[in-house]
Design a protein around this motif. Structure first.
Motif, PDB file in Angstrom:
ATOM      1  N   GLU A   1       8.726  -7.007  33.652  1.00  0.00           N
ATOM      2  CA  GLU A   1       8.216  -6.304  32.469  1.00  0.00           C
ATOM      3  C   GLU A   1       8.104  -4.737  32.555  1.00  0.00           C
ATOM      4  OE1 GLU A   1       4.459  -8.731  32.077  1.00  0.00           O
ATOM      5  OE2 GLU A   1       5.435  -9.836  30.432  1.00  0.00           O
ATOM      6  N   VAL A   2       9.181  -4.299  32.519  1.00  0.00           N
ATOM      7  CA  VAL A   2       9.125  -2.794  32.737  1.00  0.00           C
ATOM      8  C   VAL A   2      10.692  -2.325  31.991  1.00  0.00           C
ATOM      9  CG1 VAL A   2       9.622  -0.721  34.305  1.00  0.00           C
ATOM     10  CG2 VAL A   2       8.076  -2.462  34.984  1.00  0.00           C
ATOM     11  N   ALA A   3      10.692  -1.435  31.111  1.00  0.00           N
ATOM     12  CA  ALA A   3      11.729  -0.680  30.644  1.00  0.00           C
ATOM     13  C   ALA A   3      11.649   0.870  30.574  1.00  0.00           C
ATOM     14  CB  ALA A   3      12.000  -1.097  29.381  1.00  0.00           C
ATOM     15  N   TRP A   4      12.997   1.328  31.219  1.00  0.00           N
ATOM     16  CA  TRP A   4      13.385   2.723  31.152  1.00  0.00           C
ATOM     17  C   TRP A   4      14.730   3.113  30.326  1.00  0.00           C
ATOM     18  CZ3 TRP A   4      13.673  -0.994  34.602  1.00  0.00           C
ATOM     19  CH2 TRP A   4      14.584  -0.923  35.551  1.00  0.00           C
ATOM     20  N   LYS A   5      14.957   4.470  30.520  1.00  0.00           N
ATOM     21  CA  LYS A   5      16.293   4.889  29.865  1.00  0.00           C
ATOM     22  C   LYS A   5      16.894   5.568  30.980  1.00  0.00           C
ATOM     23  CE  LYS A   5      13.729   8.580  28.889  1.00  0.00           C
ATOM     24  NZ  LYS A   5      12.418   8.864  29.348  1.00  0.00           N
ATOM     25  N   ARG A   6      18.315   5.760  30.945  1.00  0.00           N
ATOM     26  CA  ARG A   6      18.902   6.474  31.862  1.00  0.00           C
ATOM     27  C   ARG A   6      20.130   7.056  31.051  1.00  0.00           C
ATOM     28  NH1 ARG A   6      21.812   2.627  36.040  1.00  0.00           N
ATOM     29  NH2 ARG A   6      23.412   1.863  34.794  1.00  0.00           N
ATOM     30  N   GLN A   7      20.596   8.252  31.497  1.00  0.00           N
ATOM     31  CA  GLN A   7      21.550   8.949  30.889  1.00  0.00           C
ATOM     32  C   GLN A   7      23.045   8.068  30.857  1.00  0.00           C
ATOM     33  OE1 GLN A   7      21.466  12.158  29.299  1.00  0.00           O
ATOM     34  NE2 GLN A   7      23.557  11.508  28.652  1.00  0.00           N
ATOM     35  N   ALA A   8      23.647   7.869  29.760  1.00  0.00           N
ATOM     36  CA  ALA A   8      25.008   7.250  29.956  1.00  0.00           C
ATOM     37  C   ALA A   8      26.004   8.116  30.485  1.00  0.00           C
ATOM     38  CB  ALA A   8      25.422   6.879  28.665  1.00  0.00           C
ATOM     39  N   THR A   9      26.995   7.542  31.203  1.00  0.00           N
ATOM     40  CA  THR A   9      28.167   8.139  31.763  1.00  0.00           C
ATOM     41  C   THR A   9      29.329   7.703  31.337  1.00  0.00           C
ATOM     42  OG1 THR A   9      27.067   8.314  34.112  1.00  0.00           O
ATOM     43  CG2 THR A   9      29.314   8.657  34.135  1.00  0.00           C
ATOM     44  N   SER A  10      30.381   8.628  30.887  1.00  0.00           N
ATOM     45  CA  SER A  10      31.688   8.262  30.158  1.00  0.00           C
ATOM     46  C   SER A  10      32.430   7.504  31.281  1.00  0.00           C
ATOM     47  CB  SER A  10      32.073   9.317  29.519  1.00  0.00           C
ATOM     48  OG  SER A  10      32.670  10.451  30.631  1.00  0.00           O
ATOM     49  N   GLU A  11      33.513   6.759  30.731  1.00  0.00           N
ATOM     50  CA  GLU A  11      34.428   5.918  31.455  1.00  0.00           C
ATOM     51  C   GLU A  11      35.374   6.902  32.558  1.00  0.00           C
ATOM     52  OE1 GLU A  11      36.547   3.462  28.983  1.00  0.00           O
ATOM     53  OE2 GLU A  11      34.729   2.027  28.815  1.00  0.00           O
ATOM     54  N   THR A  12      35.438   8.267  31.852  1.00  0.00           N
ATOM     55  CA  THR A  12      36.125   9.269  32.649  1.00  0.00           C
ATOM     56  C   THR A  12      35.261  10.030  33.669  1.00  0.00           C
ATOM     57  OG1 THR A  12      35.753  10.987  30.863  1.00  0.00           O
ATOM     58  CG2 THR A  12      37.756   9.419  30.616  1.00  0.00           C
ATOM     59  N   ALA A  13      34.029   9.689  33.542  1.00  0.00           N
ATOM     60  CA  ALA A  13      32.923  10.316  34.523  1.00  0.00           C
ATOM     61  C   ALA A  13      32.634  11.681  33.833  1.00  0.00           C
ATOM     62  CB  ALA A  13      33.538  10.384  35.890  1.00  0.00           C
ATOM     63  N   SER A  14      32.910  12.104  32.858  1.00  0.00           N
ATOM     64  CA  SER A  14      32.463  13.328  32.369  1.00  0.00           C
ATOM     65  C   SER A  14      31.092  12.987  31.805  1.00  0.00           C
ATOM     66  CB  SER A  14      33.534  13.820  31.111  1.00  0.00           C
ATOM     67  OG  SER A  14      33.368  12.928  30.007  1.00  0.00           O
ATOM     68  N   ARG A  15      30.545  14.262  31.385  1.00  0.00           N
ATOM     69  CA  ARG A  15      28.873  14.121  31.255  1.00  0.00           C
ATOM     70  C   ARG A  15      28.836  14.112  29.515  1.00  0.00           C
ATOM     71  NH1 ARG A  15      24.754  14.529  34.594  1.00  0.00           N
ATOM     72  NH2 ARG A  15      23.374  15.713  32.650  1.00  0.00           N
ATOM     73  N   PHE A  16      28.212  13.392  29.063  1.00  0.00           N
ATOM     74  CA  PHE A  16      27.771  13.367  27.648  1.00  0.00           C
ATOM     75  C   PHE A  16      26.719  14.595  27.379  1.00  0.00           C
ATOM     76  CE2 PHE A  16      29.048   8.873  27.988  1.00  0.00           C
ATOM     77  CZ  PHE A  16      30.222   8.800  27.020  1.00  0.00           C
ATOM     78  N   PRO A  17      26.696  15.143  26.244  1.00  0.00           N
ATOM     79  CA  PRO A  17      25.549  16.248  25.755  1.00  0.00           C
ATOM     80  C   PRO A  17      24.351  15.243  25.964  1.00  0.00           C
ATOM     81  CG  PRO A  17      27.213  15.971  24.032  1.00  0.00           C
ATOM     82  CD  PRO A  17      27.450  14.803  25.028  1.00  0.00           C
ATOM     83  N   THR A  18      23.262  16.193  26.393  1.00  0.00           N
ATOM     84  CA  THR A  18      21.886  15.037  26.688  1.00  0.00           C
ATOM     85  C   THR A  18      20.749  15.873  26.398  1.00  0.00           C
ATOM     86  OG1 THR A  18      20.630  14.319  28.680  1.00  0.00           O
ATOM     87  CG2 THR A  18      22.043  16.232  28.950  1.00  0.00           C
ATOM     88  N   MET A  19      19.706  15.268  26.008  1.00  0.00           N
ATOM     89  CA  MET A  19      18.484  15.549  25.668  1.00  0.00           C
ATOM     90  C   MET A  19      17.465  15.771  27.042  1.00  0.00           C
ATOM     91  SD  MET A  19      16.873  12.701  22.972  1.00  0.00           S
ATOM     92  CE  MET A  19      15.519  13.666  23.020  1.00  0.00           C
ATOM     93  N   LEU A  20      18.064  15.235  28.134  1.00  0.00           N
ATOM     94  CA  LEU A  20      17.118  14.697  29.099  1.00  0.00           C
ATOM     95  C   LEU A  20      17.664  15.925  30.243  1.00  0.00           C
ATOM     96  CD1 LEU A  20      17.412  10.934  29.541  1.00  0.00           C
ATOM     97  CD2 LEU A  20      15.868  12.283  28.320  1.00  0.00           C
ATOM     98  N   TYR A  21      16.834  16.016  31.026  1.00  0.00           N
ATOM     99  CA  TYR A  21      17.223  16.914  32.259  1.00  0.00           C
ATOM    100  C   TYR A  21      16.972  16.115  33.648  1.00  0.00           C
ATOM    101  CZ  TYR A  21      11.943  17.842  32.837  1.00  0.00           C
ATOM    102  OH  TYR A  21      10.677  17.930  33.062  1.00  0.00           O
ATOM    103  N   ASP A  22      17.607  16.626  34.617  1.00  0.00           N
ATOM    104  CA  ASP A  22      17.389  15.896  35.947  1.00  0.00           C
ATOM    105  C   ASP A  22      16.360  16.882  36.642  1.00  0.00           C
ATOM    106  OD1 ASP A  22      19.418  14.054  35.543  1.00  0.00           O
ATOM    107  OD2 ASP A  22      20.904  15.592  36.306  1.00  0.00           O
TER     108      ASP A  22
END
Length: 260
Positions: A101-122
């Motif tokens: 009973e846990v949920a979280w989000k993560r940054q999506a990765t494109s099929e070409t392994a390039s980075r999408f624009p993000t509102m998160l930071y590592d």
């Protein structure tokens, strides 16, 4: 979570949002109808209030669970596809562990392994935080395997575990202990230890296990073993030198959680 000697592999700690965390004003829920999708003048959103609230909580926090956010967890489970869609619009993926009973989000990765624009930071966990997380996962699994419904740990136990990885030649004892205690406080603030920063005993949050998958834990332990061998500490049966003064303070074993 992960390591090298000195530790060079950066761990992916759950990603954290740059949105400032906050508490909903008292009484707001009583003023808004849950089934209303028009909440303010000019509102063109398609989510009801409860759905928006769950989405915002998920964006603000590393995770939500039935224990920590029961109301939002219920809404998420009932409207998982809808909330997943809204996260996808932001280049984020929704991860749900229904058994824990846990949920979280993560940054999506494109099929070409390039980075999408993000509102998160590592934000990589520090070495001390990483060690605390590994120990928590270990203690949680052992406790649950023994039939404990809730698993607790003492702050001094965590500080002592981190200290066990301190090499005999390290001289900044006070500084190392301070970093270990700060690591415990950081994990408390992340919600993975339930209690207050000043408590001496904490309950381990069930989210520790899904946020730190077994394969990542194995990578970290293997890296620790490699670090120990290459550092020569193995001969003296000493822990890996994670506190070498020459090591990059921000580099850590490759394995922590979450991704949040």
């Amino acid at each position: 979570m992960s390591v090298d000697s000195p530790i060079e592999v950066e761990i992916e700690t759950g990603v954290e949002t740059s949105i400032e965390s906050g508490i909903e004003p008292d009484g707001l829920d009583d003023l808004v109808e849950d089934d209303s999708v028009s909440l303010f003048e000019g509102d063109e959103g398609g989510l009801e209030y409860a759905q928006r609230r769950a989405l915002v909580t998920l964006l603000k926090q590393r995770f939500i669970s039935a224990r920590t956010h029961p109301r939002d967890w219920t809404v998420l489970v009932e409207h998982e596809r809808l909330i997943r869609s809204r996260l996808n619009d932001l280049f984020l993926e929704l991860q749900v562990d229904r058994s824990r009973e846990v949920a979280w989000k993560r940054q999506a990765t494109s099929e070409t392994a390039s980075r999408f624009p993000t509102m998160l930071y590592d934000a990589a966990w520090s070495r001390e935080e990483t060690l605390v997380l590994v120990h928590l996962r270990d203690r949680l699994r052992a406790g649950l395997a023994s039939g404990d419904a809730r698993v607790f740990v003492d702050r001094e136990d965590l500080v002592g575990y981190v200290a066990s990885f301190r090499p005999s030649h390290a001289t900044d004892v006070a500084g190392d202990e301070k970093r270990a205690r700060n690591a415990v406080a950081s994990i408390v603030k992340a919600g993975l230890l339930i209690g207050t920063v000043t408590d001496d005993r904490y309950e381990i949050c069930e989210a520790v296990e899904p946020l730190i998958p077994l394969e990542l834990l194995q990578e970290l332990l293997e890296a620790l073993q490699t670090a120990t061998s290459s550092d020569g500490a193995a001969e003296d049966d000493e822990p890996a030198d994670l506190f070498d003064d020459d090591a990059d303070p921000d580099a850590i074993p490759d394995a922590p959680a979450e991704e949040q």
